[in-house]
Design a protein around this motif. Sequence first.
Motif, PDB file in Angstrom:
ATOM      1  N   ARG A  43      42.670  52.161  67.926  1.00  0.00           N
ATOM      2  CA  ARG A  43      43.530  52.064  69.282  1.00  0.00           C
ATOM      3  C   ARG A  43      42.450  52.490  70.157  1.00  0.00           C
ATOM      4  NH1 ARG A  43      48.418  54.119  68.454  1.00  0.00           N
ATOM      5  NH2 ARG A  43      48.052  55.936  69.815  1.00  0.00           N
ATOM      6  N   LEU A  44      42.111  53.736  70.077  1.00  0.00           N
ATOM      7  CA  LEU A  44      41.021  54.224  71.189  1.00  0.00           C
ATOM      8  C   LEU A  44      39.870  53.556  71.494  1.00  0.00           C
ATOM      9  CD1 LEU A  44      41.020  58.391  70.141  1.00  0.00           C
ATOM     10  CD2 LEU A  44      42.006  57.041  71.976  1.00  0.00           C
ATOM     11  N   PHE A  45      39.240  52.844  70.425  1.00  0.00           N
ATOM     12  CA  PHE A  45      37.900  52.183  70.482  1.00  0.00           C
ATOM     13  C   PHE A  45      38.435  50.773  71.308  1.00  0.00           C
ATOM     14  CE2 PHE A  45      34.731  48.867  69.406  1.00  0.00           C
ATOM     15  CZ  PHE A  45      33.640  49.678  69.358  1.00  0.00           C
ATOM     16  N   VAL A  46      39.514  50.139  70.909  1.00  0.00           N
ATOM     17  CA  VAL A  46      39.887  49.032  71.610  1.00  0.00           C
ATOM     18  C   VAL A  46      40.147  49.396  73.069  1.00  0.00           C
ATOM     19  CG1 VAL A  46      41.758  47.356  71.697  1.00  0.00           C
ATOM     20  CG2 VAL A  46      40.854  47.800  69.677  1.00  0.00           C
TER      21      VAL A  46
ATOM     22  N   ASP B  30      44.483  67.003  74.305  1.00  0.00           N
ATOM     23  CA  ASP B  30      45.657  65.887  74.444  1.00  0.00           C
ATOM     24  C   ASP B  30      45.060  64.696  75.357  1.00  0.00           C
ATOM     25  OD1 ASP B  30      45.023  67.633  76.850  1.00  0.00           O
ATOM     26  OD2 ASP B  30      47.143  67.915  77.366  1.00  0.00           O
ATOM     27  N   ASN B  31      43.767  64.820  75.609  1.00  0.00           N
ATOM     28  CA  ASN B  31      43.350  63.673  76.369  1.00  0.00           C
ATOM     29  C   ASN B  31      42.102  62.978  75.760  1.00  0.00           C
ATOM     30  OD1 ASN B  31      42.517  61.978  78.531  1.00  0.00           O
ATOM     31  ND2 ASN B  31      42.760  63.511  80.189  1.00  0.00           N
ATOM     32  N   PRO B  32      42.461  61.979  74.739  1.00  0.00           N
ATOM     33  CA  PRO B  32      41.308  61.555  74.232  1.00  0.00           C
ATOM     34  C   PRO B  32      40.302  60.562  75.191  1.00  0.00           C
ATOM     35  CG  PRO B  32      43.302  60.375  73.522  1.00  0.00           C
ATOM     36  CD  PRO B  32      43.565  61.459  74.554  1.00  0.00           C
ATOM     37  N   ARG B  33      40.821  60.152  76.297  1.00  0.00           N
ATOM     38  CA  ARG B  33      40.025  59.341  77.043  1.00  0.00           C
ATOM     39  C   ARG B  33      39.002  60.490  77.993  1.00  0.00           C
ATOM     40  NH1 ARG B  33      40.315  58.499  82.669  1.00  0.00           N
ATOM     41  NH2 ARG B  33      39.164  56.465  83.307  1.00  0.00           N
ATOM     42  N   ALA B  34      39.490  61.703  78.257  1.00  0.00           N
ATOM     43  CA  ALA B  34      38.493  62.487  78.847  1.00  0.00           C
ATOM     44  C   ALA B  34      37.342  63.120  77.837  1.00  0.00           C
ATOM     45  CB  ALA B  34      39.304  63.628  79.266  1.00  0.00           C
ATOM     46  N   TYR B  35      37.967  63.103  76.723  1.00  0.00           N
ATOM     47  CA  TYR B  35      37.046  63.728  75.452  1.00  0.00           C
ATOM     48  C   TYR B  35      35.972  62.689  75.193  1.00  0.00           C
ATOM     49  CZ  TYR B  35      35.222  65.345  71.109  1.00  0.00           C
ATOM     50  OH  TYR B  35      34.777  65.502  69.910  1.00  0.00           O
ATOM     51  N   LEU B  36      36.371  61.453  75.347  1.00  0.00           N
ATOM     52  CA  LEU B  36      35.447  60.253  75.043  1.00  0.00           C
ATOM     53  C   LEU B  36      34.410  60.201  76.271  1.00  0.00           C
ATOM     54  CD1 LEU B  36      37.816  57.518  73.643  1.00  0.00           C
ATOM     55  CD2 LEU B  36      35.982  58.669  72.429  1.00  0.00           C
ATOM     56  N   HIS B  37      34.767  60.501  77.526  1.00  0.00           N
ATOM     57  CA  HIS B  37      33.825  60.340  78.525  1.00  0.00           C
ATOM     58  C   HIS B  37      32.897  61.670  78.338  1.00  0.00           C
ATOM     59  CE1 HIS B  37      34.652  57.120  81.079  1.00  0.00           C
ATOM     60  NE2 HIS B  37      35.946  57.028  80.715  1.00  0.00           N
TER      61      HIS B  37
END
Length: 171
Positions: free
Chosen positions: A11-14, A55-62
Amino acid sequence: MGVGMSWDLQRLFVRHAREINRFLRRRGHSVETAADLTQDTFVRLLAAAPRGNGDNPRAYLHQVARNLSVDLYRRERLVDFVDLPAEDFQGLADFAPGPEAVTYDRQRLAIVARALSELPEQTRMAFEMHRLGERTMQEIATDLHLSVSRTWALIRRAYLHLRASLNDDLI
């Protein structure tokens, strides 16, 4: 709900791969390099549990994408300062992952995502809370209303299933 439960890799990838790719393109990377770094960002998510931003996968990915970008530019800058004739420069090793390595990493990512989806829900939740959410065995046991030893057994089973899936599919 525990932190790790929201870290569904597929889901994170998509949800974020195109955004991470655009972020890398804005940082000046070519289409091919941005695609490789985007893939590396998600592979890194498998290899290392997040520190902070749990708690913030988007911030971690960035953050991971930014670090990979900076590392690549540093490596390229080191090469820029070397004054070599073109023919000598052509003989230098290329440390960027080749197409085989990129394909291999993508295969591993798909295998792990599939293996995670095959786990019983409670086992998958315990594993994700531990591996992606950096939760302790006691915290996970409390959240899932299990004993610590049962929680440990679920997480161990998940690791063994992932390892077996990787070994079966890549041999």
